[in-house]
Design a protein around this motif. Sequence first.
Motif, PDB file in Angstrom:
ATOM      1  N   MET A   1       0.839  -1.195   0.000  1.00  0.00           N
ATOM      2  CA  MET A   1       0.000   0.000   0.000  1.00  0.00           C
ATOM      3  C   MET A   1       0.875   1.246   0.000  1.00  0.00           C
ATOM      4  N   LEU A   2       0.426   2.278  -0.703  1.00  0.00           N
ATOM      5  CA  LEU A   2       1.151   3.541  -0.713  1.00  0.00           C
ATOM      6  C   LEU A   2       1.124   4.169   0.678  1.00  0.00           C
ATOM      7  N   PRO A   3       2.199   4.867   1.077  1.00  0.00           N
ATOM      8  CA  PRO A   3       2.199   5.554   2.378  1.00  0.00           C
ATOM      9  C   PRO A   3       1.039   6.532   2.474  1.00  0.00           C
ATOM     10  N   THR A   4       0.176   6.324   3.455  1.00  0.00           N
ATOM     11  CA  THR A   4      -1.078   7.073   3.552  1.00  0.00           C
ATOM     12  C   THR A   4      -1.332   7.501   4.984  1.00  0.00           C
ATOM     13  N   GLU A   5      -1.883   8.691   5.144  1.00  0.00           N
ATOM     14  CA  GLU A   5      -2.301   9.180   6.463  1.00  0.00           C
ATOM     15  C   GLU A   5      -3.715   9.739   6.341  1.00  0.00           C
ATOM     16  N   THR A   6      -4.586   9.316   7.224  1.00  0.00           N
ATOM     17  CA  THR A   6      -5.960   9.811   7.239  1.00  0.00           C
ATOM     18  C   THR A   6      -6.215  10.547   8.547  1.00  0.00           C
ATOM     19  N   VAL A   7      -6.780  11.746   8.456  1.00  0.00           N
ATOM     20  CA  VAL A   7      -7.027  12.553   9.654  1.00  0.00           C
ATOM     21  C   VAL A   7      -8.471  13.050   9.637  1.00  0.00           C
ATOM     22  N   ASP A   8      -9.021  13.271  10.826  1.00  0.00           N
ATOM     23  CA  ASP A   8     -10.394  13.765  10.958  1.00  0.00           C
ATOM     24  C   ASP A   8     -10.478  14.551  12.263  1.00  0.00           C
ATOM     25  N   THR A   9     -10.855  15.811  12.176  1.00  0.00           N
ATOM     26  CA  THR A   9     -10.905  16.631  13.380  1.00  0.00           C
ATOM     27  C   THR A   9     -11.988  16.175  14.351  1.00  0.00           C
ATOM     28  N   ALA A  10     -12.945  15.377  13.883  1.00  0.00           N
ATOM     29  CA  ALA A  10     -14.025  14.911  14.760  1.00  0.00           C
ATOM     30  C   ALA A  10     -13.491  14.051  15.901  1.00  0.00           C
ATOM     31  N   CYS A  11     -12.276  13.549  15.767  1.00  0.00           N
ATOM     32  CA  CYS A  11     -11.690  12.705  16.813  1.00  0.00           C
ATOM     33  C   CYS A  11     -11.143  13.523  17.971  1.00  0.00           C
ATOM     34  N   LEU A  12     -11.154  14.847  17.847  1.00  0.00           N
ATOM     35  CA  LEU A  12     -10.543  15.715  18.856  1.00  0.00           C
ATOM     36  C   LEU A  12     -11.592  16.557  19.573  1.00  0.00           C
ATOM     37  N   PRO A  13     -11.264  17.066  20.759  1.00  0.00           N
ATOM     38  CA  PRO A  13     -12.148  18.033  21.417  1.00  0.00           C
ATOM     39  C   PRO A  13     -12.304  19.267  20.543  1.00  0.00           C
ATOM     40  N   PRO A  14     -13.454  19.928  20.573  1.00  0.00           N
ATOM     41  CA  PRO A  14     -13.703  21.086  19.696  1.00  0.00           C
ATOM     42  C   PRO A  14     -12.600  22.141  19.714  1.00  0.00           C
ATOM     43  N   ALA A  15     -12.053  22.432  20.899  1.00  0.00           N
ATOM     44  CA  ALA A  15     -11.050  23.495  20.992  1.00  0.00           C
ATOM     45  C   ALA A  15      -9.746  23.139  20.285  1.00  0.00           C
ATOM     46  N   ASP A  16      -9.490  21.857  20.095  1.00  0.00           N
ATOM     47  CA  ASP A  16      -8.236  21.418  19.475  1.00  0.00           C
ATOM     48  C   ASP A  16      -8.341  21.231  17.968  1.00  0.00           C
ATOM     49  N   ARG A  17      -9.542  21.310  17.432  1.00  0.00           N
ATOM     50  CA  ARG A  17      -9.730  20.925  16.031  1.00  0.00           C
ATOM     51  C   ARG A  17      -9.100  21.906  15.042  1.00  0.00           C
ATOM     52  N   TRP A  18      -9.295  23.182  15.240  1.00  0.00           N
ATOM     53  CA  TRP A  18      -8.748  24.165  14.316  1.00  0.00           C
ATOM     54  C   TRP A  18      -7.226  24.189  14.344  1.00  0.00           C
ATOM     55  N   PRO A  19      -6.560  24.222  15.517  1.00  0.00           N
ATOM     56  CA  PRO A  19      -5.092  24.167  15.522  1.00  0.00           C
ATOM     57  C   PRO A  19      -4.553  22.912  14.829  1.00  0.00           C
ATOM     58  N   TYR A  20      -5.239  21.799  15.039  1.00  0.00           N
ATOM     59  CA  TYR A  20      -4.807  20.563  14.394  1.00  0.00           C
ATOM     60  C   TYR A  20      -4.950  20.668  12.880  1.00  0.00           C
ATOM     61  N   TRP A  21      -6.033  21.286  12.418  1.00  0.00           N
ATOM     62  CA  TRP A  21      -6.239  21.444  10.982  1.00  0.00           C
ATOM     63  C   TRP A  21      -5.147  22.304  10.359  1.00  0.00           C
ATOM     64  N   LEU A  22      -4.745  23.368  11.046  1.00  0.00           N
ATOM     65  CA  LEU A  22      -3.671  24.210  10.543  1.00  0.00           C
ATOM     66  C   LEU A  22      -2.378  23.417  10.400  1.00  0.00           C
ATOM     67  N   GLU A  23      -2.126  22.544  11.357  1.00  0.00           N
ATOM     68  CA  GLU A  23      -0.907  21.725  11.296  1.00  0.00           C
ATOM     69  C   GLU A  23      -0.964  20.745  10.131  1.00  0.00           C
ATOM     70  N   VAL A  24      -2.122  20.123   9.937  1.00  0.00           N
ATOM     71  CA  VAL A  24      -2.284  19.141   8.853  1.00  0.00           C
ATOM     72  C   VAL A  24      -2.119  19.803   7.492  1.00  0.00           C
ATOM     73  N   THR A  25      -2.784  20.926   7.271  1.00  0.00           N
ATOM     74  CA  THR A  25      -2.706  21.594   5.971  1.00  0.00           C
ATOM     75  C   THR A  25      -1.304  22.146   5.717  1.00  0.00           C
ATOM     76  N   GLY A  26      -0.615  22.546   6.766  1.00  0.00           N
ATOM     77  CA  GLY A  26       0.761  23.000   6.606  1.00  0.00           C
ATOM     78  C   GLY A  26       1.672  21.886   6.145  1.00  0.00           C
ATOM     79  N   ARG A  27       1.453  20.682   6.679  1.00  0.00           N
ATOM     80  CA  ARG A  27       2.256  19.540   6.263  1.00  0.00           C
ATOM     81  C   ARG A  27       1.933  19.097   4.842  1.00  0.00           C
ATOM     82  N   ALA A  28       0.691  19.291   4.418  1.00  0.00           N
ATOM     83  CA  ALA A  28       0.290  18.863   3.080  1.00  0.00           C
ATOM     84  C   ALA A  28       0.966  19.679   1.987  1.00  0.00           C
ATOM     85  N   ALA A  29       1.330  20.919   2.286  1.00  0.00           N
ATOM     86  CA  ALA A  29       1.990  21.764   1.292  1.00  0.00           C
ATOM     87  C   ALA A  29       3.018  22.654   1.994  1.00  0.00           C
ATOM     88  N   ALA A  30       2.550  23.790   2.523  1.00  0.00           N
ATOM     89  CA  ALA A  30       3.400  24.718   3.260  1.00  0.00           C
ATOM     90  C   ALA A  30       2.478  25.597   4.100  1.00  0.00           C
TER      91      ALA A  30
END
Length: 347
Positions: free
Chosen positions: A1-30
């Motif tokens: 299988m190709l190296p794959t990572e799946t993420v979903d903010t629903a797994c986190l407390p509401p207050a942590d979801r946006w910071p986590y999303w910023l980190e994920v999108t930063g890793r996806a490109a810059a």
Amino acid sequence: MLPTETVDTACLPPADRWPYWLEVTGRAAAPIMMSSEHAADFRGSARLVDLGGVSLTRFRYQSLAGRRTPKLIRQADPGIYQLALTVAGSSGISARRRHTAVGRDAFTLLDYGRPYEIVHTADGACPEAGALTVVIPKAMLPIPAAKLDRITASRLSGSEGMGALVAQHLDRLVRHPEQFTAAEAPRLAGITVDLVAAMLAGHLDAEDTLPVDVRQQAMLTRVLAFIDRHLGDATLTPQAVADAHHISVRTLHRLFADEPETVAQLIRRRRLERCRRDLADPRLRGRAVQAVGWRWGFTDKAHFSRAFRTAYGMSPQSYREAEALARTVNPVSPGDNNPPAYWPLTG
């Protein structure tokens, strides 16, 4: 299988979801500066597929806005382009003194070394926006940056011609990374870059400037997609394939010189795979065996039976009966019997 990572903010407390999303999108490109009216309880998910140097991501998210600022560029210019396909909602991009609306099934090319602003908005048909992206290092694209500047932040069709083929290719890799091995990632990266380069060169009327191997790979992929779409046509032959692409049969055979099969062998194998899938499908139990063969281009019953027996060691009827017996012992859903669609690496 190709190296794959799946993420979903629903797994986190509401207050942590946006910071986590910023980190994920930063890793996806810059890193980019992002804002959203839903930041207090952000819903977003992503699947990231790493091909080694080239990365693909499928995003789903609530409406948001992003800015790649001069300050961020001074801090770090990653030397990348991102080709983004809007798959849900709508997008708007502002860069290089132009603003472009990008609707569903359209691409836009982003240069992470230049400032831009982008907005993704969900619409009434879907509560979330969505995008399918591929990030490619600038050094890998065989098109001068000065030429690509002419089409950055513009709308590029993802539903016609090479754009449709690129969209299909990216979607297959992100949806089904399990159909490929990690060892195939470097070649898949090369195929992806070649297809994107051919698509961008087409918008610049610069196809003739591409390296020969890039043009050949793009043509091969177009041919393979054409074959897959027309397997049910009994008149599908190497000559018909060549005619559809305005090339000679000799040129077509040269395209397949490094492939494990000839054009005719590929057509036969893919037809037999489709027949095998249909014969194993309990929903098609009432369809006659010969009708299955007819559906996939086998107009002669005896020839179909011989070809199937040669490929799978039993007649089409015996295969259907064996699959029916196997389901009584080990039930599976019909979809589990479906072979993957043909792509250059599957052999």
